[in-house]
Design a protein around this motif. Structure first.
Motif, short mmCIF file in Angstrom:
data_model
loop_
_atom_site.label_atom_id
_atom_site.label_comp_id
_atom_site.label_asym_id
_atom_site.label_seq_id
_atom_site.Cartn_x
_atom_site.Cartn_y
_atom_site.Cartn_z
N CYS A 105 40.04 37.45 -4.66
CA CYS A 105 38.84 36.95 -5.36
C CYS A 105 38.02 38.08 -6.01
O CYS A 105 37.25 37.82 -6.95
CB CYS A 105 37.94 36.20 -4.40
SG CYS A 105 38.60 34.59 -3.92
N PRO A 116 33.43 27.97 -6.77
CA PRO A 116 34.48 26.95 -6.62
C PRO A 116 35.68 27.22 -7.54
O PRO A 116 36.84 27.13 -7.13
CB PRO A 116 33.78 25.65 -7.02
CG PRO A 116 32.32 25.93 -6.90
CD PRO A 116 32.14 27.38 -7.14
N GLN A 117 35.38 27.60 -8.77
CA GLN A 117 36.42 27.89 -9.76
C GLN A 117 37.25 29.10 -9.31
O GLN A 117 38.48 29.10 -9.39
CB GLN A 117 35.70 28.18 -11.08
CG GLN A 117 36.57 28.49 -12.26
CD GLN A 117 35.70 29.04 -13.41
OE1 GLN A 117 34.58 28.57 -13.65
NE2 GLN A 117 36.19 30.07 -14.09
N GLU A 119 37.65 30.21 -6.21
CA GLU A 119 38.46 29.92 -5.02
C GLU A 119 39.67 29.06 -5.37
O GLU A 119 40.76 29.26 -4.83
CB GLU A 119 37.60 29.24 -3.95
CG GLU A 119 36.60 30.25 -3.39
CD GLU A 119 35.82 29.73 -2.19
OE1 GLU A 119 35.22 30.56 -1.50
OE2 GLU A 119 35.81 28.49 -1.96
N ALA A 120 39.49 28.15 -6.31
CA ALA A 120 40.61 27.31 -6.73
C ALA A 120 41.70 28.17 -7.36
O ALA A 120 42.90 27.99 -7.11
CB ALA A 120 40.12 26.25 -7.71
N LYS A 121 41.26 29.13 -8.13
CA LYS A 121 42.22 30.00 -8.81
C LYS A 121 42.95 30.90 -7.82
O LYS A 121 44.18 31.08 -7.91
CB LYS A 121 41.44 30.87 -9.81
CG LYS A 121 42.30 31.45 -10.84
CD LYS A 121 41.46 31.76 -12.04
CE LYS A 121 42.35 32.29 -13.13
NZ LYS A 121 41.55 32.92 -14.17
N GLN A 123 43.46 30.30 -4.75
CA GLN A 123 44.35 29.42 -3.99
C GLN A 123 45.65 29.19 -4.74
O GLN A 123 46.75 29.27 -4.17
CB GLN A 123 43.60 28.08 -3.78
CG GLN A 123 44.25 27.14 -2.83
CD GLN A 123 44.38 27.74 -1.43
OE1 GLN A 123 43.42 28.26 -0.89
NE2 GLN A 123 45.59 27.70 -0.87
N LYS A 124 45.54 28.95 -6.03
CA LYS A 124 46.71 28.71 -6.87
C LYS A 124 47.63 29.94 -6.89
O LYS A 124 48.85 29.84 -6.78
CB LYS A 124 46.23 28.38 -8.29
CG LYS A 124 47.15 27.47 -9.06
CD LYS A 124 46.59 27.16 -10.45
CE LYS A 124 47.57 27.63 -11.50
NZ LYS A 124 47.00 27.87 -12.80
#
Ligand code: ADP
Ligand code: MG
Length: 252
Positions: A105, A116-117, A119-121, A123-124
């Protein structure tokens, strides 16, 4: 995507100027995976450091996505490094006090992107590079190959124009080496990433589309993979042997 035109660079030692890069010209296309090989001292790291804008060059120009980096001031260069370049180093350069996930991150924390954006990235990228299971571990608790895949994921966070890597497999055994190369190939295939990698390892380079061979600070030849990976590796080993370069299993 990346154009290097007539690049030259000398180091000054005492009163002597020592030319390290001499009139280097090559282009890397978008989505291409290119390696730079050559004997020790041929100027590979210097070339990468010039492209990274870590050190200034003397003559010639470097264009990143058609933007000329030559002559930009330090603030502009820092912005380009943060936004448009991704870095992977031989010794991983992870922060020991942060988990794998937090390390990944980091570039977006620095860029102050929404959480949020971000963390989503992250995660991906963890699932793409097969490091989901270790994402809450700390660097001291994971293998070299896992560290380097974490570093590749981190370098991909800002979707750089080019991923720059200096001997990314230099500290890894052959199994971990392949895992890291797979991460590069996934970045290339899934995210159309352009990758520019310095390596002395013919095995790692044999997964590339093209290899630029440096000798004594000049482009000695460029080899494009046409047949199988195995044939390309044999071709690279032969070229390096003729140049007196290192091969896969020599020390760096
Ligand atoms: N900061 C520096 N000052 C002076 N000479 C340097 C410096 N960095 C590298 N060199 C010299 O430049 C040459 C090329 O180095 P380098 O780019 O590290 O080669 P490679 O990565 O291909 O082994 C070597 O002869 C090295 O000793
Ligand atoms: Mg080097």
């Amino acid at each position: 995507m990346l154009k290097v035109n007539h690049l030259s660079k000398s180091y000054q030692t005492g009163t002597n100027m020592y030319p390290v890069l001499k009139d280097i010209t090559f282009h890397v296309n978008k989505g291409e995976f290119v390696a730079v090989m050559g004997p020790s001292g041929s100027g590979k790291t210097t070339l990468l450091n010039c492209i990274s804008c870590f050190i200034p060059h003397d003559h010639g120009e470097i264009l990143l996505n058609d933007k000329n980096l030559t002559g930009l001031d330090e603030n502009k260069l820092a912005a380009i490094r943060n936004k448009h370049l991704g870095f992977v180093f031989q010794d991983f350069m992870l922060l020991d006090g942060l988990s794998v996930f937090e390390n990944i991150c980091l570039p977006q924390i620095i860029a102050k992107k929404p959480i949020p954006q971000m963390e989503a990235k992250a995660q991906k990228l963890c699932s793409l590079f097969g490091i989901e299971k270790i994402k809450d571990k700390y660097p001291a608790e994971i293998s070299g190959g896992e560290k380097q895949r974490t570093a590749v994921a981190r370098a991909m966070m800002n979707q750089p124009y080019v991923l720059l890597a200096d001997e990314p497999t230099g500290n890894l055994d052959s199994k971990s080496c392949k895992a890291v190369i797979d991460a590069f190939l996934q970045a290339k295939n899934e995210m159309h990433t352009t990758i520019f990698m310095v390596t002395h390892d013919s095995y790692a380079a044999s997964f590339c589309d093209r290899v630029i061979v440096l000798k004594d600070g000049e482009v000695n030849q460029e080899l494009t993979k046409t047949g199988t990976r195995r044939e390309f590796m044999d071709q690279l080993l032969n070229v390096l042997r003729e140049l007196g370069g290192d091969d896969s299993h020599d020390a760096a």
